[in-house]
Design an enzyme around this catalytic site. Structure first.
Site, PDB file in Angstrom:
ATOM      1  N   GLU A 154      34.249  33.965  41.074  1.00 42.51           N
ATOM      2  CA  GLU A 154      35.519  34.105  41.779  1.00 42.51           C
ATOM      3  C   GLU A 154      36.207  32.759  42.018  1.00 42.51           C
ATOM      4  OE1 GLU A 154      36.048  36.755  45.061  1.00 42.51           O
ATOM      5  OE2 GLU A 154      34.069  37.652  44.782  1.00 42.51           O
ATOM      6  N   SER A 196      38.162  40.882  51.022  1.00 36.33           N
ATOM      7  CA  SER A 196      39.270  40.052  50.581  1.00 36.33           C
ATOM      8  C   SER A 196      40.129  39.656  51.778  1.00 36.33           C
ATOM      9  CB  SER A 196      40.081  40.805  49.516  1.00 36.33           C
ATOM     10  OG  SER A 196      40.959  39.936  48.853  1.00 36.33           O
TER      11      SER A 196
END
Length: 332
Positions: free
Chosen positions: A248, A153
């Site tokens: 995502e 991330s």
């Protein structure tokens, strides 16, 4: 570009994640980062695996944690940059990640900086701490070719930003980059931000999620490559493994980086896991998708280590013995 189909277990896990995040009593607190900020203090003390030691290394502005096996490898070391959207501190799941990285790397040590985070410390705090961590490894005698970066991330974005900084300052780059669902575009210009808005079980269906959090960027230019490495120059980068979930919102952060890096001559493996959510690798070895992702990490580490294997240094006695053996072979 491998597209990995979703398993039955993966579908069940995705549904559970979606229901938790849809619950306004819990989901909004997770998505906004409220729970994440307090988690480091609330969670129990991490149990260090047998045969390992965990040392805290104090720096002037932050701490680092060094996980080492009893007999650590002296050939490579991993610098792990944790996720958390630049507002979450180091938590136990990343200590577990460090253990897996060490095991898959055949006994490598793993250094994980608990870098400063927003809103108290916006950009460039985390970026500066990552540079400091890398320089600390160099000061301990590690060479660039022995250091492998691993980030998820925000940490994945930081790994790429670090490489851009090193390149821009004429410094050799590390041996490789492992990036799990890297956040590489904080301008949110990717097509998947809109396309997967209603599909993403972690960040979707609300403007309160961490994806829209501006605490780290604050008054800085979000298109700065040290904040959003997507907009930087990838030429000369080391090999990269990029993993991302197909549902995502920041899927485009991975696909566009992979495309741009390949055009610059970088070796990139991009693996998209169908139907999976942000950081599904946190399931560790419990579902097929996560298990396969970690196996892929192991293969990547094996390839990088084989290619970057440091030259073996022989003692004078070993050199003399080798010369004698070579002379004997030449006379046969």
């Amino acid at each position: 570009m491998p597209q990995i189909e979703q398993s039955a277990q993966g579908k069940v896990l995705r549904e559970i994640i979606a229901r938790v995040h849809a619950d306004n009593r819990i989901g909004r607190r997770i998505q906004s980062g409220e729970m994440r900020k307090n988690m480091a203090e609330a969670e129990p003390e991490w149990k260090v695996p047998a045969g390992y030691t965990l040392s805290v290394i104090r720096q002037p502005k932050f701490d680092m944690e060094l996980l080492q096996p009893a007999i650590p490898s002296k050939k490579f070391i991993i610098l792990q940059l944790h996720g958390g959207a630049y507002v979450g501190k180091l938590i136990n799941i990343y200590r577990s990640f460090a253990g897996l990285y060490s095991e898959l790397g055949r006994g490598v040590s793993v250094l994980t900086p608990d870098f400063r985070v927003a809103p108290e410390d916006p950009y460039p705090a985390a970026f500066e701490d990552v540079i400091t961590s890398y320089c600390w490894l160099l000061s301990q005698g590690w060479s660039e070719s022995q250091i492998i970066l691993a980030g998820d991330s925000a940490g994945g974005g930081l790994a790429m930003a670090l490489c851009m900084y090193l390149k821009n300052h004429g410094k050799p780059l590390p041996a490789g980059i492992i990036a799990m669902s890297p956040w590489t575009d904080l301008t949110l210009s990717g097509r998947s931000i809109r396309k997967n808005y209603h599909k993403d079980p972690v960040f979707g269906n609300t403007k309160d999620s961490l994806v829209f959090n501006r605490d780290y960027v604050k008054g800085a230019d979000a298109s700065n490559p040290y904040i959003s490495p997507l907009f930087g120059d990838f030429s000369g980068f080391p090999p990269m493994l990029i993993q991302v979930g197909g549902d995502e919102m920041i899927l485009s952060d991975s696909t566009r980086v992979a495309k741009k890096a390949r055009r610059a001559g970088v070796r990139v493996r991009l693996s998209i896991y169908d139907g999976m959510f942000h950081m599904f690798q946190m399931a560790l070895l419990m579902v097929p998708e996560s298990k396969n992702a970690w196996k892929e990490v192991g293969r990547f580490l094996e390839i990088v280590m084989r290619e970057k294997q440091p030259a073996i240094k022989l003692t004078k006695r070993e050199k003399r013995k080798l010369i004698r053996e070579l002379k004997k072979e030449s006379k046969r």
